[in-house]
Write a protein that holds these residues in place. Structure first.
Motif, short mmCIF file in Angstrom:
data_model
loop_
_atom_site.label_atom_id
_atom_site.label_comp_id
_atom_site.label_asym_id
_atom_site.label_seq_id
_atom_site.Cartn_x
_atom_site.Cartn_y
_atom_site.Cartn_z
N LEU A 87 20.46 -0.73 43.64
CA LEU A 87 20.56 -0.60 42.19
C LEU A 87 19.59 -1.59 41.56
CD1 LEU A 87 21.83 0.37 39.51
CD2 LEU A 87 23.64 -1.34 39.89
N THR A 88 18.70 -1.09 40.72
CA THR A 88 17.76 -1.94 39.99
C THR A 88 17.95 -1.68 38.51
OG1 THR A 88 16.19 -1.83 41.82
CG2 THR A 88 15.33 -2.57 39.69
N VAL A 89 18.10 -2.76 37.73
CA VAL A 89 18.31 -2.65 36.29
C VAL A 89 17.33 -3.58 35.61
CG1 VAL A 89 19.97 -2.91 34.40
CG2 VAL A 89 20.77 -2.23 36.68
N ASN A 90 16.67 -3.06 34.56
CA ASN A 90 15.72 -3.86 33.78
C ASN A 90 16.02 -3.63 32.31
OD1 ASN A 90 13.45 -5.58 33.49
ND2 ASN A 90 12.22 -3.80 32.96
N LEU A 91 16.16 -4.72 31.55
CA LEU A 91 16.44 -4.64 30.12
C LEU A 91 15.26 -5.23 29.34
CD1 LEU A 91 18.49 -4.08 27.79
CD2 LEU A 91 19.22 -6.47 28.07
N GLN A 92 14.75 -4.44 28.40
CA GLN A 92 13.71 -4.91 27.49
C GLN A 92 14.27 -4.86 26.08
OE1 GLN A 92 10.55 -2.13 28.40
NE2 GLN A 92 9.67 -3.51 29.89
N THR A 93 14.09 -5.96 25.33
CA THR A 93 14.61 -6.03 23.97
C THR A 93 13.58 -6.65 23.04
OG1 THR A 93 15.53 -8.27 24.14
CG2 THR A 93 16.93 -6.45 24.89
N ASN A 94 13.88 -6.60 21.75
CA ASN A 94 13.01 -7.20 20.76
C ASN A 94 13.47 -8.62 20.40
OD1 ASN A 94 15.33 -6.37 19.45
ND2 ASN A 94 14.29 -5.63 17.62
N THR A 95 14.32 -9.23 21.26
CA THR A 95 14.82 -10.58 21.03
C THR A 95 15.15 -11.24 22.37
OG1 THR A 95 16.51 -11.91 19.93
CG2 THR A 95 17.19 -9.79 20.77
N SER A 96 15.34 -12.53 22.35
CA SER A 96 15.72 -13.23 23.57
C SER A 96 17.21 -13.52 23.63
CB SER A 96 14.94 -14.53 23.68
OG SER A 96 15.27 -15.37 22.58
N THR A 97 18.01 -12.90 22.74
CA THR A 97 19.44 -13.18 22.71
C THR A 97 20.28 -12.02 23.25
OG1 THR A 97 19.59 -12.42 20.43
CG2 THR A 97 19.24 -14.78 20.78
N ALA A 98 19.66 -10.97 23.76
CA ALA A 98 20.39 -9.85 24.33
C ALA A 98 20.28 -9.89 25.85
CB ALA A 98 19.84 -8.53 23.81
N TYR A 99 21.39 -9.63 26.51
CA TYR A 99 21.45 -9.68 27.97
C TYR A 99 22.34 -8.56 28.48
CZ TYR A 99 19.41 -14.30 27.54
OH TYR A 99 18.58 -15.34 27.26
N PHE A 100 22.44 -8.48 29.81
CA PHE A 100 23.39 -7.55 30.42
C PHE A 100 24.06 -8.20 31.61
CE2 PHE A 100 19.56 -6.73 32.90
CZ PHE A 100 20.03 -6.56 34.19
N ASN A 101 25.26 -7.71 31.91
CA ASN A 101 25.99 -8.09 33.11
C ASN A 101 26.18 -6.85 33.95
OD1 ASN A 101 26.24 -10.62 31.98
ND2 ASN A 101 28.42 -10.45 31.55
N VAL A 102 26.33 -7.02 35.26
CA VAL A 102 26.63 -5.91 36.16
C VAL A 102 27.96 -6.22 36.83
CG1 VAL A 102 25.91 -4.59 38.19
CG2 VAL A 102 24.18 -5.46 36.59
N THR A 103 28.87 -5.24 36.77
CA THR A 103 30.18 -5.38 37.39
C THR A 103 30.38 -4.25 38.38
OG1 THR A 103 31.02 -6.34 35.34
CG2 THR A 103 32.66 -5.63 36.94
N GLY A 104 30.87 -4.57 39.55
CA GLY A 104 31.10 -3.57 40.59
C GLY A 104 32.41 -2.83 40.39
N PRO A 105 32.64 -1.82 41.23
CA PRO A 105 33.86 -1.03 41.13
C PRO A 105 35.10 -1.90 41.32
CG PRO A 105 32.33 -0.08 42.73
CD PRO A 105 31.78 -1.40 42.32
N ASP A 106 36.06 -1.75 40.45
CA ASP A 106 37.34 -2.45 40.51
C ASP A 106 37.20 -3.97 40.57
OD1 ASP A 106 38.72 0.04 40.57
OD2 ASP A 106 38.31 0.19 42.72
#
Length: 146
Positions: free
Chosen positions: A65-84
């Motif tokens: 799994l590869t995830v990439n986030l691009q935003t117009n600010t440096s204050t947005a992020y993401f977390n990844v949580t697995g099943p259960d």
């Protein structure tokens, strides 16, 4: 009396600013669907203030799994949580806006996009592009002696 555990807890709270989590804030949830034969998908969106968006991605054990986030600010992020899982396996505000890992178990993985509290308090509006790829991991085949 000096309590080192209290000092450590206080320092940790200062070192890692709180993630914007308001129980009354709306959380939108969407399932990521890959086009027939495609190993990746791109979604765009906007979040404002304490709003969060959960993207649910089906995965199988052994896939990458590869995830990439691009935003117009440096204050947005993401977390990844697995099943259960009760806690995130990846925390973007600590590690950055790119994640890539071979999945240990199959099931639904959740990518949650959020704003840091300082931006959420100001009701900042953020546009984002999230790219998600799910592919069979071939790195083991490359490292296996022939």
């Amino acid at each position: 009396m000096f309590r080192p555990t209290l000092v450590i807890a206080a320092l940790a709270a200062l070192a890692f600013p709180a993630i914007a989590q308001d129980p009354a804030a709306p959380t939108r949830s969407e399932r990521v669907a890959f086009a027939e034969g495609a190993g990746s998908a791109t979604v765009t969106g906007t979040i404002t203030g304490y709003e969060t968006v959960d993207y649910v991605i089906p995965g199988e054990a052994g896939e990458r799994l590869t995830v990439n986030l691009q935003t117009n600010t440096s204050t947005a992020y993401f977390n990844v949580t697995g099943p259960d899982a009760s806690e995130a396996m990846f925390v973007g505000s600590v590690t950055g806006n790119r994640f890539s890992e071979v999945l240990a178990t199959g099931g639904d993985y959740t990518v949650r996009i959020y704003l840091m509290r300082n931006a959420a308090r100001r009701s900042q509006k953020v546009d984002y592009t999230l790219t998600v790829a799910m592919r069979a991991d071939t790195s083991a085949a490359l490292t296996t002696p022939q």
